[in-house]
Design an enzyme around this catalytic site. Sequence first.
Site, mmCIF file in Angstrom:
data_model
loop_
_atom_site.group_PDB
_atom_site.id
_atom_site.type_symbol
_atom_site.label_atom_id
_atom_site.label_comp_id
_atom_site.label_asym_id
_atom_site.label_seq_id
_atom_site.Cartn_x
_atom_site.Cartn_y
_atom_site.Cartn_z
ATOM 1 N N LYS A 221 88.602 40.608 26.478
ATOM 2 C CA LYS A 221 89.731 40.104 27.261
ATOM 3 C C LYS A 221 89.483 40.207 28.759
ATOM 4 O O LYS A 221 88.597 40.926 29.227
ATOM 5 C CB LYS A 221 91.020 40.835 26.863
ATOM 6 C CG LYS A 221 91.533 40.393 25.495
ATOM 7 C CD LYS A 221 92.896 40.958 25.177
ATOM 8 C CE LYS A 221 93.430 40.352 23.871
ATOM 9 N NZ LYS A 221 94.738 40.914 23.486
ATOM 10 N N ARG A 255 90.986 45.195 16.573
ATOM 11 C CA ARG A 255 90.940 43.743 16.348
ATOM 12 C C ARG A 255 89.882 43.169 17.287
ATOM 13 O O ARG A 255 90.029 43.239 18.513
ATOM 14 C CB ARG A 255 92.310 43.131 16.611
ATOM 15 C CG ARG A 255 92.389 41.627 16.369
ATOM 16 C CD ARG A 255 93.797 41.102 16.650
ATOM 17 N NE ARG A 255 93.885 39.658 16.435
ATOM 18 C CZ ARG A 255 93.619 38.738 17.361
ATOM 19 N NH1 ARG A 255 93.226 39.112 18.571
ATOM 20 N NH2 ARG A 255 93.735 37.447 17.084
#
Length: 274
Positions: A221, A255
Site C-alpha cells: 500500500k 491479507r
Amino acid sequence: MLINCKGQLVDLSIPKVMGILNVTPNSFFDGGKYKNEDDIISQAGKMLSEGAAFIDLGAYSSKPSAEFVTEKEEIERIVPAIEVILKHFPDALLSIDTFRAAVAKASIETGAAIINDIAAGELDDKMFDIIANYNVPYIMMHMRGNPQTMQSLTNYEDIVKEMLFYFSEKVKKARSLGINDLILDPGFGFAKTTDQNYEVLQKMEVFNLLELPVLAGVSRKSMIYKTLNNSAQEALNGTTVLNTIALTKGAKILRVHDVKEAVECITLFNKING
C-alpha cells in the site's frame, strides 16, 4: 479463536495468510492480471500451494477514486471466478471482498466461505441480514465514506479511540442478529492519511480489547511506498516489515499479494514466540 468456514473450523490462534486475487481491470497493484480462467486457476493454485489459508476475491477496486462498477457487473465478474476456483480446488476457502449484499448473497450461494466488507454494512443496510441468514464469517473494516470520497474524510480527534467505538457498535449490531464469527480490519489506507495509518498500526493492539481476530491489510500500500519513495512494485520488503509489526500487535490474518513471503514471516514469528 475459531471461525466456522462451511463447516470447517479454522483456528486463528495461529496467524493465517489470506491471498489477494483481484478479478478487476483496475486494482492498484494487480489490476488486469487475472482476467481469464487459466490466469485465475494458476494464481489460486500458486497461493494455495504457498500456504494461503484463504483466497480473497475482489471484483470492484476499492482504491482511492476507484471507478463505479454496477452490481450486475460485479456479480458477473465474481461468480465465474468462484466457480472455476472451486472446480479445481474444491477445499479452497474463498473470501469475497464486497460491500454489496446482493453480491455477498450470490457469492455465498456459489460456494464462498467468508464475506470481507470494506464498509462494515455502511454502504448496504441489507448486508448484516445476509451475513446472519447464511451464518458465514464476516470481516468488518473501518472506513469513512466510500472509495470515491474516503480520502477527503480523514479528520479525527482521536483516530484509534473513534475506531474502537466504531467497531464496538458494529459488533453490538452483529451480535444482536446472531452473527458469531467476526473479524476486524483497521482498514489501512481507507479514510486515513499516511501518518494516521502508522498511528493505527502502532496502537493496533488496542483492538484486541474486543476479543476478536484482527486482520492486517498493508500489502504494497501507499503507506509503504510513499514513505520509502518507491512504488507498489518495489514495496514487498516494506510489506514484510509491517506485517511483522502487525503480528507483534496481535494480527491473526495477514491479507497479502505475496503469500510465500507472508507465510515465511508467520513461520519465523511463531518460532520466536514458541
